[in-house]
Each structure stands twice: as structure tokens, then as C-alpha cells.
Design an enzyme around this catalytic site. Structure first.
Site, PDB file in Angstrom:
ATOM      1  CB  ILE A   1      -0.981   0.041   1.207  1.00 36.90           C
ATOM      2  CG1 ILE A   1      -0.243  -0.200   2.533  1.00 36.90           C
ATOM      3  CG2 ILE A   1      -2.095  -0.965   1.017  1.00 36.90           C
ATOM      4  CD1 ILE A   1      -1.135  -0.081   3.758  1.00 36.90           C
TER       5      ILE A   1
ATOM      6  CG  PHE B   1      14.910   3.480   3.556  1.00 33.82           C
ATOM      7  CD1 PHE B   1      14.899   4.882   3.543  1.00 33.82           C
ATOM      8  CD2 PHE B   1      14.426   2.828   4.678  1.00 33.82           C
ATOM      9  CE1 PHE B   1      14.405   5.600   4.641  1.00 33.82           C
ATOM     10  CE2 PHE B   1      13.935   3.530   5.776  1.00 33.82           C
ATOM     11  CZ  PHE B   1      13.926   4.925   5.760  1.00 33.82           C
ATOM     12  CB  ALA B   2      10.712   1.224   3.955  1.00 33.21           C
TER      13      ALA B   2
ATOM     14  CE  LYS C   1       9.001   2.955   7.538  1.00 32.42           C
ATOM     15  NZ  LYS C   1       9.021   4.153   8.421  1.00 32.42           N
TER      16      LYS C   1
ATOM     17  CG  ASP D   1      10.273  14.333   7.598  1.00 32.68           C
ATOM     18  OD1 ASP D   1      10.308  13.201   7.073  1.00 32.68           O
ATOM     19  OD2 ASP D   1      10.123  15.384   6.944  1.00 32.68           O
TER      20      ASP D   1
ATOM     21  CE  LYS E   1       7.562  14.238   4.561  1.00 33.89           C
ATOM     22  NZ  LYS E   1       8.615  14.131   3.553  1.00 33.89           N
TER      23      LYS E   1
ATOM     24  CG  ASN F   1       6.022  12.061   7.601  1.00 36.66           C
ATOM     25  OD1 ASN F   1       5.943  11.158   6.771  1.00 36.66           O
ATOM     26  ND2 ASN F   1       7.113  12.743   7.821  1.00 36.66           N
TER      27      ASN F   1
END
Ligand SMILES: Cn1cc(Br)cc1C(=O)Nc1[nH]nc2c1CN(C(=O)N[C@H](CN1CCCC1)c1ccccc1)C21CC1
Length: 318
Positions: free
Chosen positions: A18, A23-24, A41, A133, A135, A138
């Protein structure tokens, strides 16, 4: 290879991907014991390379955070090649996509969401972390249309407490505070407050206060701190934005003042609640959970079937 998924597949049915990020990737999955949907994740250690510490940072932070507006980390599975983080599933997707779908939010809807963001950030700061971070990408929307904060990979828990300065320049440029992009030592919590100003502007306007495809021009606009005020903004919204988007961090409103700010409390008649609602009540549900954990630890298969009423009990996070 599939053998790497073996441990995950013991307890979860894994469905489609989804989300994919640098990197994930995130896959939808279902907890076999309870049927609950979760989001896994998945990270490959080789692909992570020097980003591996970010994952350890995120796991260490999320294990210490339990709050109604912070995405819950349920389990971590590490295999030779991969790390799996089993997290709360939010069927509403990212706040970013929600804002885009509505062009912009009315002040009353923006207030509901911003109160939840302030509650989450005040709690995270209270635990000694700066997110760094913040935003709309997130912030996820759960099945009750409430927000959950994610992506703690860039968060910082300074040894000497949140007052001490950080050096790493990180996060997304458009949400980065002027002091952070200047490369000076900055205070993480103050930089988070700036990002919340950019976030509130995005909620109310549907576009960014500082934007440019040339990142150096963008940085100049952020340092200048001047932004458009569309006609639909109320004077109280403008005043709050002005208190958050102060170029000088010491002039910027603090999270404590934000919790009681009139823009946030009007129509609510109460301050923003920043304490976690989750406390362990050592009741029957807790007992069953801890017994199940013990059964599993002793290698005996967890068996719930003898207590159907448990499956109907909803955890009351009082
Ligand atoms: C997109 N979407 C649509 C529906 Br319907 C549900 C979702 C969805 O992703 N739901 C969801 N529930 N729980 C999670 C998610 C997404 N998710 C995430 O952790 N999503 C982030 C999103 N970041 C924002 C900026 C860059 C990447 C992510 C991180 C790494 C790789 C892929 C995605 C979690 C696991 C916490």
C-alpha cells in the site's frame, strides 16, 4: 526470499503493498489471532546501507511513544536480511492526499485536525523527542477520521534534553525552519513549531507558504519569511500563522502556549489535551494479553477459543 517472511507469516496474513518509499515498502496485513488489519513496514538491510541507524532511531522512539494521535508500533521482527515493523493500519491514507482531494479545508475542519497534531507533538516533545519531519504525508487518517503521526526516522532525542541544539539538517525543504536550513545549530522542538505553521497553512490554503522548484530560491523565501495571505483566511487564522511562522525561533510561539491558544480552543471551550489516553488497566483484558504473551514465550500455542467473550471485549483505553 520467502524464507525471510516465514516469521511474519506465522502470525499475519500478508496482502498487497500500500506504500513504497525510498528504502522501505508498506504492506497491508491481517493479525491471525484477532483478525485486526495492520500495516507492515518492510526494509531490506542491504538497501538501507547508511540509513540503517534511521530505522533503529524510529524503532527506539516508537517503542517509547503511546498516544492516541501517534501511530502504534505493535511488533518488530528482524531476520538476517530484513526488518519488519508491524504498525497500526490507517484506512484513510495520508492527510496530504485528503487535503489535495478537498483543495483546502474549512477553518473548522482544519481546527479539528490541527488540535490532534498539536496534541501529538506536545506529547512527543514531552517525551523528549523532536520529530523533525512534520508534514501532511506523515499524518495518516484512521478509521475514525482521526490523525496518527508516523515516520520517526529523523526524530531526535538530544542527550541534554530538548533545549540543547542539534546540527543535522534534515526533513523536507518546504517544511524546514529558517534556522535549520541556515545550517546553524538549532533546537528541534522550535523547528517542529515552524513546520506546524507550514502544516497549518497547507491545511487552510491547500498550497505551501514557501515554494519554488529551485531549492536555493525556496531557501531564500523561507529565510525571508514572507508568504501570501489568501482572502479566505480569517484574522484569527492569520494571527496564529504569524505566531508560528516567525523566522526568529525565540519569537515563535511555544508548544505550551499553543495548547491554550484561542484559535485552537474557540468552539471547543477546552484546551488541547496532550496527555496519552493509554494507561494499562490491569483488568481481564490486560491479563489475557499478558498470559497470551507468556504462553507464546513458553512456546505453547496461544489459544483464545476457550474465551469467546474476550474477542468481543474492546480495549477501553481510558
Ligand atoms: C496510502 N494508503 C491508502 C490507504 Br486506503 C491506506 C494507506 C496507508 O498507507 N495506510 C497506512 N496505515 N499504516 C501505515 C500506512 C502507511 N504507513 C507508512 O509508514 N507510510 C510511510 C509514508 N511516508 C510519508 C512520506 C514518505 C513515506 C511510508 C514509509 C516508508 C515506505 C512507504 C511508506 C504506515 C505504517 C505506518
Amino acid at each position: 526470499g520467502l524464507e525471510e517472511y516465514e516469521e511474519l507469516l506465522k502470525d499475519y496474513d500478508v496482502w498487497e503493498t500500500i506504500g513504497t518509499g525510498g528504502f522501505a515498502k508498506v504492506k497491508l496485513a491481517q493479525h491471525k489471532l484477532t483478525g485486526e488489519k495492520v500495516a507492515v513496514k518492510i526494509m531490506e538491510k542491504e538497501e538501507l546501507g547508511e540509513d540503517l541507524p534511521r530505522v533503529q532511531t524510529e524503532i527506539a522512539a516508537m517503542m517509547n511513544l503511546s498516544h492516541q494521535h501517534v501511530c502504534t508500533l505493535y511488533q518488530v521482527i528482524e531476520t538476517p536480511k530484513r526488518i519488519f515493523m508491524v504498525l497500526e493500519y490507517c484506512p484513510g491514507g495520508e492527510l496530504f492526499d485528503y487535503i489535495v482531494s478537498k483543495d483546502r479545508l474549512e477553518e473548522c475542519e482544519a481546527r479539528v485536525f490541527f488540535r490532534q497534531i498539536v496534541s501529538a507533538v506536545a506529547y512527543v516533545h514531552g517525551q523528549g523527542f523532536a520529530h523533525r519531519d512534520l508534514k501532511p504525508e506523515n499524518l495518516l487518517i484512521d478509521e475514525n477520521h482521526n490523525l496518527k503521526l508516523i515516520d520517526f526516522g529523523l526524530c531526535a532525542k538530544p542527550k541534554g534534553g530538548l533545549e540543547c541544539r542539534l546540527q543535522t539538517c534534515c526533513g523536507s525543504p518546504a517544511y524546514a525552519a529558517p534556522e535549520l536550513i541556515r545550517g546553524k545549530a538549532y533546537i528541534g522542538s522550535e523547528a517542529d513549531l515552524w513546520s506546524m505553521g507550514v502544516l497549518l497553512y497547507a491545511l487552510l490554503c491547500g498550497f505551501l507558504p514557501f515554494d519554488d522548484e529551485n531549492v536555493m530560491v525556496l531557501y531564500r523565501k523561507i529565510q525571508r519569511g514572507k508568504y501570501e495571505l489568501p482572502s479566505w483566511l480569517s484574522s484569527s487564522s492569520i494571527q496564529l500563522l504569524n505566531q508560528l511562522l516567525q523566522v526568529e525561533p525565540k519569537q515563535r510561539i511555544s508548544i505550551k502556549e499553543l495548547l491554550v491558544h484561542p484559535w485552537l480552543t474557540q468552539e471547543y471551550g477546552c484546551d488541547v489535551e496532550c496527555h496519552s489516553r493509554f494507561t494499562w488497566k490491569y483488568d481481564h483484558l490486560t491479563a489475557c494479553y499478558l498470559i497470551l504473551v507468556a504462553m507464546k514465550a513458553s512456546g505453547r500455542p496461544p489459544c483464545l477459543l476457550s474465551s469467546p467473550q474476550l474477542l468481543t471485549e474492546r480495549p477501553d483505553h481510558s
